[in-house]
Motif scaffolding. Sequence first.
Motif, mmCIF file in Angstrom:
data_model
loop_
_atom_site.group_PDB
_atom_site.id
_atom_site.type_symbol
_atom_site.label_atom_id
_atom_site.label_comp_id
_atom_site.label_asym_id
_atom_site.label_seq_id
_atom_site.Cartn_x
_atom_site.Cartn_y
_atom_site.Cartn_z
ATOM 1 N N LEU A 62 -9.313 -11.458 -5.019
ATOM 2 C CA LEU A 62 -8.417 -12.077 -4.043
ATOM 3 C C LEU A 62 -9.184 -12.839 -2.965
ATOM 4 C CD1 LEU A 62 -5.483 -9.660 -3.179
ATOM 5 C CD2 LEU A 62 -5.382 -12.079 -3.826
ATOM 6 N N ASN A 63 -10.304 -12.267 -2.529
ATOM 7 C CA ASN A 63 -11.112 -12.952 -1.512
ATOM 8 C C ASN A 63 -11.551 -14.324 -2.010
ATOM 9 O OD1 ASN A 63 -10.938 -10.512 -0.237
ATOM 10 N ND2 ASN A 63 -13.059 -10.560 0.484
ATOM 11 N N SER A 64 -11.991 -14.363 -3.282
ATOM 12 C CA SER A 64 -12.449 -15.639 -3.835
ATOM 13 C C SER A 64 -11.312 -16.639 -3.925
ATOM 14 C CB SER A 64 -13.063 -15.423 -5.219
ATOM 15 O OG SER A 64 -14.242 -14.667 -5.101
ATOM 16 N N LEU A 65 -10.120 -16.150 -4.241
ATOM 17 C CA LEU A 65 -8.973 -17.061 -4.298
ATOM 18 C C LEU A 65 -8.682 -17.628 -2.912
ATOM 19 C CD1 LEU A 65 -6.505 -15.175 -6.653
ATOM 20 C CD2 LEU A 65 -7.862 -17.209 -7.123
ATOM 21 N N GLU A 66 -8.853 -16.774 -1.899
ATOM 22 C CA GLU A 66 -8.588 -17.259 -0.538
ATOM 23 C C GLU A 66 -9.516 -18.412 -0.164
ATOM 24 O OE1 GLU A 66 -8.028 -14.902 3.024
ATOM 25 O OE2 GLU A 66 -6.909 -13.409 1.875
ATOM 26 N N ILE A 67 -10.766 -18.322 -0.598
ATOM 27 C CA ILE A 67 -11.704 -19.411 -0.280
ATOM 28 C C ILE A 67 -11.197 -20.724 -0.865
ATOM 29 C CG2 ILE A 67 -14.127 -20.120 -0.327
ATOM 30 C CD1 ILE A 67 -14.798 -17.261 -1.270
ATOM 31 N N VAL A 68 -10.700 -20.646 -2.100
ATOM 32 C CA VAL A 68 -10.161 -21.844 -2.744
ATOM 33 C C VAL A 68 -9.020 -22.411 -1.911
ATOM 34 C CG1 VAL A 68 -8.925 -22.665 -4.779
ATOM 35 C CG2 VAL A 68 -10.887 -21.144 -5.045
ATOM 36 N N ILE A 69 -8.187 -21.509 -1.392
ATOM 37 C CA ILE A 69 -7.038 -21.964 -0.600
ATOM 38 C C ILE A 69 -7.500 -22.636 0.701
ATOM 39 C CG2 ILE A 69 -4.962 -21.187 0.610
ATOM 40 C CD1 ILE A 69 -4.591 -19.110 -1.558
ATOM 41 N N TRP A 70 -8.533 -22.082 1.351
ATOM 42 C CA TRP A 70 -9.040 -22.737 2.570
ATOM 43 C C TRP A 70 -9.404 -24.179 2.261
ATOM 44 C CZ3 TRP A 70 -13.591 -18.802 3.508
ATOM 45 C CH2 TRP A 70 -13.069 -17.519 3.738
ATOM 46 N N VAL A 71 -10.162 -24.337 1.163
ATOM 47 C CA VAL A 71 -10.672 -25.673 0.833
ATOM 48 C C VAL A 71 -9.519 -26.611 0.484
ATOM 49 C CG1 VAL A 71 -12.219 -26.980 -0.669
ATOM 50 C CG2 VAL A 71 -12.870 -24.684 0.070
ATOM 51 N N ALA A 72 -8.548 -26.100 -0.278
ATOM 52 C CA ALA A 72 -7.414 -26.943 -0.666
ATOM 53 C C ALA A 72 -6.638 -27.371 0.575
ATOM 54 C CB ALA A 72 -6.514 -26.182 -1.631
ATOM 55 N N ILE A 73 -6.424 -26.443 1.500
ATOM 56 C CA ILE A 73 -5.641 -26.768 2.694
ATOM 57 C C ILE A 73 -6.416 -27.740 3.593
ATOM 58 C CG2 ILE A 73 -4.726 -25.799 4.850
ATOM 59 C CD1 ILE A 73 -3.754 -23.414 3.261
ATOM 60 N N GLY A 74 -7.701 -27.508 3.756
ATOM 61 C CA GLY A 74 -8.499 -28.397 4.596
ATOM 62 C C GLY A 74 -8.676 -29.770 3.965
ATOM 63 N N GLY A 75 -8.854 -29.795 2.675
ATOM 64 C CA GLY A 75 -9.072 -31.063 1.976
ATOM 65 C C GLY A 75 -10.378 -31.020 1.215
ATOM 66 N N LEU B 87 0.435 -12.653 3.286
ATOM 67 C CA LEU B 87 0.186 -13.200 1.942
ATOM 68 C C LEU B 87 1.276 -14.181 1.520
ATOM 69 C CD1 LEU B 87 -1.353 -10.278 -0.112
ATOM 70 C CD2 LEU B 87 -2.411 -12.433 0.582
ATOM 71 N N PHE B 88 2.525 -13.897 1.956
ATOM 72 C CA PHE B 88 3.607 -14.828 1.635
ATOM 73 C C PHE B 88 3.377 -16.166 2.348
ATOM 74 C CE2 PHE B 88 5.520 -10.650 1.087
ATOM 75 C CZ PHE B 88 6.001 -10.786 -0.208
ATOM 76 N N PHE B 89 2.960 -16.037 3.600
ATOM 77 C CA PHE B 89 2.695 -17.246 4.380
ATOM 78 C C PHE B 89 1.582 -18.062 3.728
ATOM 79 C CE2 PHE B 89 0.048 -19.311 7.592
ATOM 80 C CZ PHE B 89 0.979 -20.146 8.200
ATOM 81 N N LEU B 90 0.504 -17.356 3.331
ATOM 82 C CA LEU B 90 -0.640 -18.054 2.716
ATOM 83 C C LEU B 90 -0.198 -18.750 1.435
ATOM 84 C CD1 LEU B 90 -3.720 -18.472 2.989
ATOM 85 C CD2 LEU B 90 -4.005 -16.527 1.472
ATOM 86 N N GLY B 91 0.551 -18.011 0.613
ATOM 87 C CA GLY B 91 1.019 -18.573 -0.658
ATOM 88 C C GLY B 91 1.887 -19.793 -0.422
ATOM 89 N N ALA B 92 2.820 -19.677 0.539
ATOM 90 C CA ALA B 92 3.739 -20.781 0.813
ATOM 91 C C ALA B 92 2.955 -21.996 1.326
ATOM 92 C CB ALA B 92 4.779 -20.342 1.833
ATOM 93 N N LEU C 60 -1.305 -13.865 12.479
ATOM 94 C CA LEU C 60 -0.203 -13.280 11.720
ATOM 95 C C LEU C 60 -0.426 -11.818 11.398
ATOM 96 C CD1 LEU C 60 1.085 -15.906 9.162
ATOM 97 C CD2 LEU C 60 2.354 -14.724 10.947
ATOM 98 N N THR C 61 -1.663 -11.448 11.042
ATOM 99 C CA THR C 61 -1.877 -10.046 10.681
ATOM 100 C C THR C 61 -1.766 -9.162 11.912
ATOM 101 O OG1 THR C 61 -4.240 -10.463 10.749
ATOM 102 C CG2 THR C 61 -3.235 -10.354 8.575
ATOM 103 N N GLY C 62 -1.954 -9.735 13.111
ATOM 104 C CA GLY C 62 -1.742 -8.952 14.318
ATOM 105 C C GLY C 62 -0.262 -8.805 14.615
ATOM 106 N N TRP C 63 0.498 -9.793 14.219
ATOM 107 C CA TRP C 63 1.907 -9.858 14.593
ATOM 108 C C TRP C 63 2.784 -9.229 13.505
ATOM 109 C CZ3 TRP C 63 5.223 -14.491 13.175
ATOM 110 C CH2 TRP C 63 6.489 -14.404 13.783
#
Lengths: 360, 259
Positions: free
Chosen positions: A286-299, A329-334, A320-323
């Motif tokens: 999951l951590n590795s997938l998150e890295i991919v998402i950072w890059v995709a979102i940033g460009g 995870l839903f937010f990240l996915g969306a 969000l994790t504080g709140w």
Amino acid sequence: MLLKNDKAALSVLAVLAAISLIVPVCNLVFAPGSPLYFSSYTVSLLGKYLTFALLGMSLDLVWGYCGILALGHGAFFALGGYAMGMYLMRQIGSRGVYGDPLLPDFMVFLNWKELPWYWHGFEQFWFAAIMIFLVPGVLAFLFGWLAFRSRVTGVYLSIITQALTYALLLAFFRNEMGFGGNNGLTDFKEILGFNSQSDSVRACLLMASGLILMLAFLVSRWIVNSKLGRVVTAIRDQEMRVRFLGYRVEMFKLWIFVFAAMLAGIAGALYVPQVGIINPSEFSPLNSLEIVIWVAIGGRGTLYGAIVGAVLVNYAKTLLTGWMPEIWLFFLGATFILVTVLLPDGLVGFWQRRLQEQKQ
Amino acid sequence: MNGIALKPGQVDVSHGPILYLEDVSVSFDGFKALNNLSLYIDAGELRCLIGPNGAGKTTLMDVITGKTRPDTGSVFFGQTIDLLQMDEPAIAQAGICRKFQKPSVFDMLSVFENLELALATDKGAWATLFAKLNGAQRDRIEQVLETIGLVELRSQPAGILSHGQKQWLEIGMLLMQEPKVMLVDEPIAGMTHQEVERTAELLLSLQGERSIVVVEHDMEFVRSIAKHVTVLHEGSVLTEGSMDEVQNDPRVIQVYLGD
């Protein structure tokens, strides 16, 4: 020369310089309560973000420039982190709970009598500093050598990179491996002779993370602007054609993959002293997938896009994790889906297009 | 991966031919794309390959350039270099270069950078990282830009070129590789009449120095450049000869027109 006419890259560098110089200095110089004071919490949070930014940027080299969707990049980050963790464990010395001068606590607990061979050398910082990029680099080399030479590409390659990090996750969970099993390595006391919990060390770590990120950014930029960078982009777009031009495609993939793995290892090594722990969950797919998402979102394919993406996504994660931790995870996915559909070039691509439209 | 017995760059053409294909067969899932095909290309000649769709022209190029391994047969470059022992980059570096049917230039890179990537030089990863163009190499790129008529578009991304211009750029990329054998698959698809004429002139001017194998459907174009034509049918050579001989061969007429 390297940055001429690239305002985006210059602004990212300027912001990084500001964060890594002003924030730590203000933290140390001003007293709490002063409007110019940054809390130690902010300092360690920013330090962590910058290591993620370095990790994201290293993935961008592999994915954004060479088109290899590596879903196990977190493994190299974790290995660099473990190498640093081993150094920090050896620094504890006899101050551990069991007071053994040589063996870390978890080994005493497991009734081990001797330090395993691969723990030797890590009492020296220079040795650990080499291992931080050598170990991820060697693993990336062996893995890439086998995968790229057999011309494994696309989804299949993505799956085996994911399997690689999962295999390491399972291995590092085992106590017999000698890396603290489930609990990992923690309770660090000192780094280079200084109290690793102190404000000044945290400020220095933030500064180091920022400076190393800027240096890595400049070196990576030089690489992607070199002829090797153009060959790598050409491989991303038309791998077959590059082979017929006489280039050994597997060697170029290997080169960029190993370099990126080393950067990820350095990021991991900077991360561990700032969060105070490294455990096998860092190998989680999951951590590795998150890295991919950072890059995709940033460009993708800009280097600074990955930096922006990593920092923004992790800032959102902190908020969000504080709140409401359950919706993260839903937010990240969306967000990932929205960005992929609406902003295929990510946030920086979107900004750049807006700027160009304004000019016209 | 090394089938080179002479020094790299040396091809033994003392017996005439530069490419020897003997009894080459390739099958895909039972379909025989090449069927005991034998073909010899002489050093310096311009050869046209024609034949109906599915005759095996592209498979033949795949075999020569190392993309497809034949089931049987032998493929030699000169008398000494066994191409079946080499992979695609090794074959390309030995001097057999290929233009694809679909123009495949690198859209994101500029015209100049496309040519720079093709430039014949050390193509190892470290050498490429530190590569800098020297004066002679720069001149060579300029020269090729002029030959392919893309001087003005040099700093434009190749993606914006017209179909015909992309074809030219790809021919330019072939020239940059200083090949001994050029395999040119459908060079004039998408070109205007004028561009077709210039392509014919260019190919004619290059023969002698290098061997050129052209695959083309346009008979008028083939007639304008070829002295020697090979007709492929169902994976083997149906006949060879001058364009007139070939066009009057009843077997060729039957293959093209059907019974």
